[in-house]
Design an enzyme around this catalytic site. Structure first.
Site, short mmCIF file in Angstrom:
data_model
loop_
_atom_site.label_atom_id
_atom_site.label_comp_id
_atom_site.label_asym_id
_atom_site.label_seq_id
_atom_site.Cartn_x
_atom_site.Cartn_y
_atom_site.Cartn_z
CG ASP A 1 -0.27 0.03 2.53
OD1 ASP A 1 -0.92 0.35 3.53
OD2 ASP A 1 0.95 -0.27 2.59
CG PHE B 1 8.14 0.50 -4.21
CD1 PHE B 1 7.49 -0.32 -5.13
CD2 PHE B 1 8.38 0.02 -2.94
CE1 PHE B 1 7.11 -1.61 -4.78
CE2 PHE B 1 8.00 -1.27 -2.58
CZ PHE B 1 7.36 -2.08 -3.50
#
Length: 647
Positions: free
Chosen positions: A476, A489
């Site tokens: 998430d 990321f």
């Protein structure tokens, strides 16, 4: 075979400008009016006043049907050419299916009178337009003959329109791309004996560039597309059907969302919606269970009558003027009573809210409201709190009201990339996604949620479906302020690198000797075909996994399933247990799947398949390099590593 020239239309075709009429541009004033409070049923709400006398419109069912009628003389004509002039089809690749469709066309040469590539049908359903061609040269079609059917699909977006070649020649071109045609069709003109004028053209203009083209060679795909659309509001829906469709819906659904869902009823857009609700005296913020059968029947009558009146008046929606594609000036005979007006015929002031219940602008008068706006807000928030309270929470978390980052944008509107909108259309129109949308909206009212609404689908907006080559799946979003911005990321420039991203860069440095970049913005990866997908796309501030098991897993499952079925030769990098679960559905005979632990320091080295120092993964990557020619390069302008992968 010579490059395909494309299609034109008969000289007698006349077309109405569907959205952006030339006269309205010169008569209109600005939209830029500051926000202010207005009293509605004794309560203060924030609204933006509307001072524009002639609004810019989007094509809806009546406009699309009128346009289709005007295209009928093209039936029986030979399609000989299509050229892309400007817009995304010249910069981001040709439309979906174009290259395969192109192979089925026969090159046209002067004096060629062969009856081939003939338009056999030009039709529409709701806002969807399609034209069909004959079978052409079957030698080109390496497909199942029983399913072989050539069709071209067109949507007009928010500003699409057509003009004839004679009128287009008179339009001054100042070099601005948005003022140029996006593409044009060219047809054989058998009415002329002049070899220099053997073809005629129609040009497609689209200022906002949201209109779409798709080329299809399957009868089943066209049939499935038409089945996915609800009954046409102008053609094939009666009172009984309308009531049956309405009552089958989840009754807590907002009335605007119901009417605007093309899978329920096709052809209704924002002006038909606002007009019908005004004329039926219905609250645009009401749910279906607040509307009686008698009121629902009134709504049916008004939306059908308004659509038909608009259609019969040649797509006119307001007082004012338009230019036909021939350049002739005409005047609208049909006038709206609510949409785009400052006052209704009864003299009541019309309220315009840019953040309607369906995520679009809504127009209404105070008399339509079943209850004061703030009272309804309080009821909805109370209901959401009751639902959310059934889930365990940390005792330290308190409910608090925060301003949403973009009050004018609903979650569904944040997905703007057309190819993904088309691929995900069934899911976006489902009850699952509607529940997910309501949940996220509730969370934003009560908590700080990341990423911002406009960034939730950033990975899809930056990486079109046809460009996807690598899929990196995480868990998430980052849950710290300013971190997550819709790419798994990735963080914006100027934001401290999170530990997970540090480990990603550390592994890149160890494996391929790439210097660690100065920031963590991975947009360059997305732009070159790396889909940075989170299993869950939103998160509450400071609470990792707070939005898990709320519906996002179904969404990411749908994305992976579509990629798995419709693409070949992808590389899936699955980081973490939730991402690994996604990989079970991937066909490893078609794609390469690499699974490791999550790059977070909590698990980067502590599993049987660690993210860091995973030398077996280096072997797999080497094998992938043979197949995909993996090249890692540095971006000089951003000092950021990004990946380019190709067959």
């Amino acid at each position: 075979m010579k490059p395909l020239r494309c299609f034109t239309i008969q000289a007698v075709i006349t077309m109405l400008h569907v959205c952006h009429v030339a006269r309205s541009l010169s008569l209109s004033s600005s939209f830029t009016v500051p926000n202010k409070f207005r009293l509605v049923q004794g309560q203060k709400i924030t609204v933006r006043e509307f001072r524009r006398s002639i609004p810019t419109m989007m094509p809806e069912g009546p406009e699309v049907r009128t346009l289709t009628n005007q295209l009928q003389p093209g039936i029986g004509k030979r399609l000989v050419n299509m050229q892309f002039v400007s817009g995304r089809y010249t910069t981001k690749g040709r439309p979906r299916g174009y290259e395969e469709f192109r192979k089925t066309m026969t090159s046209y040469v002067a004096d060629d009178t062969t009856d081939i590539d003939i338009v056999t049908d030009w039709n529409c359903k709701g806002k969807f337009i399609w034209l069909s061609l004959d079978k052409g040269s079957m030698n080109h079609a390496d497909v199942d003959n029983s399913d072989y059917h050539r069709s071209i699909w067109i949507t007009l977006g928010m500003s699409g329109r057509f003009v004839r070649d004679t009128f287009n020649a008179e339009v001054e071109d100042d070099g601005s791309t948005h003022k140029q045609p996006r593409w044009y069709f060219e047809f054989l003109d058998e009415s002329t004996t002049n070899p220099d004028k053997a073809t005629k053209q129609i040009f497609y203009y689209d200022t906002r560039n949201f209109g779409t083209l798709r080329f299809c060679l399957s009868k089943k795909e066209l049939t499935d597309k038409l089945k996915s659309l609800g009954p046409d509001i102008l053609e094939d829906i009666n009172e009984h059907q309308f009531m049956e469709i309405l009552r089958k819906q989840r009754q807590s659904m907002n009335i605007c969302k119901f009417l605007m869902n093309q899978a329920k009823i096709s052809g209704v857009g924002n002006y038909l919606l606002s007009e019908a609700l005004y004329r039926a005296i219905l609250d645009p913020f009401a749910s279906l269970d607040e509307i009686s059968d008698e009121q629902a029947l009134d709504l049916y009558k008004e939306v059908v009558d308004t659509a038909r009146a608009s259609y019969e008046a040649q797509v006119s929606r307001r007082g004012g003027y338009y230019n036909e594609v021939e350049g002739n000036e005409g005047q609208y005979a049909f006038a709206l009573q609510c949409y785009g007006r400052e006052y209704c015929p009864k003299g009541n002031e019309i309220i315009r809210e840019t953040d309607g219940p369906h995520g679009r602008t809504i127009w209404y008068v105070e008399d339509q409201l079943f209850m004061p706006r703030l009272e309804r807000e309080a009821v909805e928030i109370s209901q959401e709190i009751n639902v959310n309270s059934k889930r365990p929470r940390k005792e330290s978390v308190e409910y608090r009201f925060v301003q949403r980052e973009d009050a004018n944008l609903a979650l569904p509107e944040a997905l703007q990339e057309e190819s993904w909108k088309e691929e995900l259309a069934p899911f976006l129109g489902s009850e699952k996604f509607d529940r997910l949308t309501r949940f996220v909206a509730s969370e934003r009212r009560l908590h700080t949620v990341f990423p911002l609404t406009q960034d939730v689908f950033a990975t899809f907006n930056m990486c079109p479906f046809d460009k996807v080559k690598v899929v990196i799946i995480g868990q998430d979003p980052y849950h710290g302020p300013g971190q997550g911005h819709g790419l798994a990321f990735s963080v914006q420039k100027g934001v401290k690198l999170p530990p997970s991203l540090k480990n990603i860069f550390k592994e890149l440095e160890a494996d391929v000797s790439v210097d660690v970049p100065m920031h963590g913005n991975l947009e360059k990866w997305a732009n070159q075909g790396v889909l940075l997908l989170n299993t869950v796309s939103t998160v509450r501030q400071g609470e990792a996994n707070s939005h898990s098991k709320m519906g996002w897993e179904d969404f990411s499952d749908e994305v992976v399933e579509i990629l798995n079925e419709k693409k070949e030769g992808l590389v899936f990098l699955l980081w973490g247990a939730p991402a690994a679960k996604k990989g079970k559905a991937v066909d490893k005979s078609k794609h390469t799947v690499i699974t490791t632990s999550h790059p977070s320091p909590l698990g980067a080295t502590k599993t049987s398949a660690p993210f860091l120092v995973s030398k077996h993964d280096a072997v797999l990557l080497f094998l992938c390099a043979i197949r995909f020619a993996l090249t890692i390069i540095m971006s000089s302008d951003l000092d950021l590593l990004f990946v380019r992968i190709g067959e």
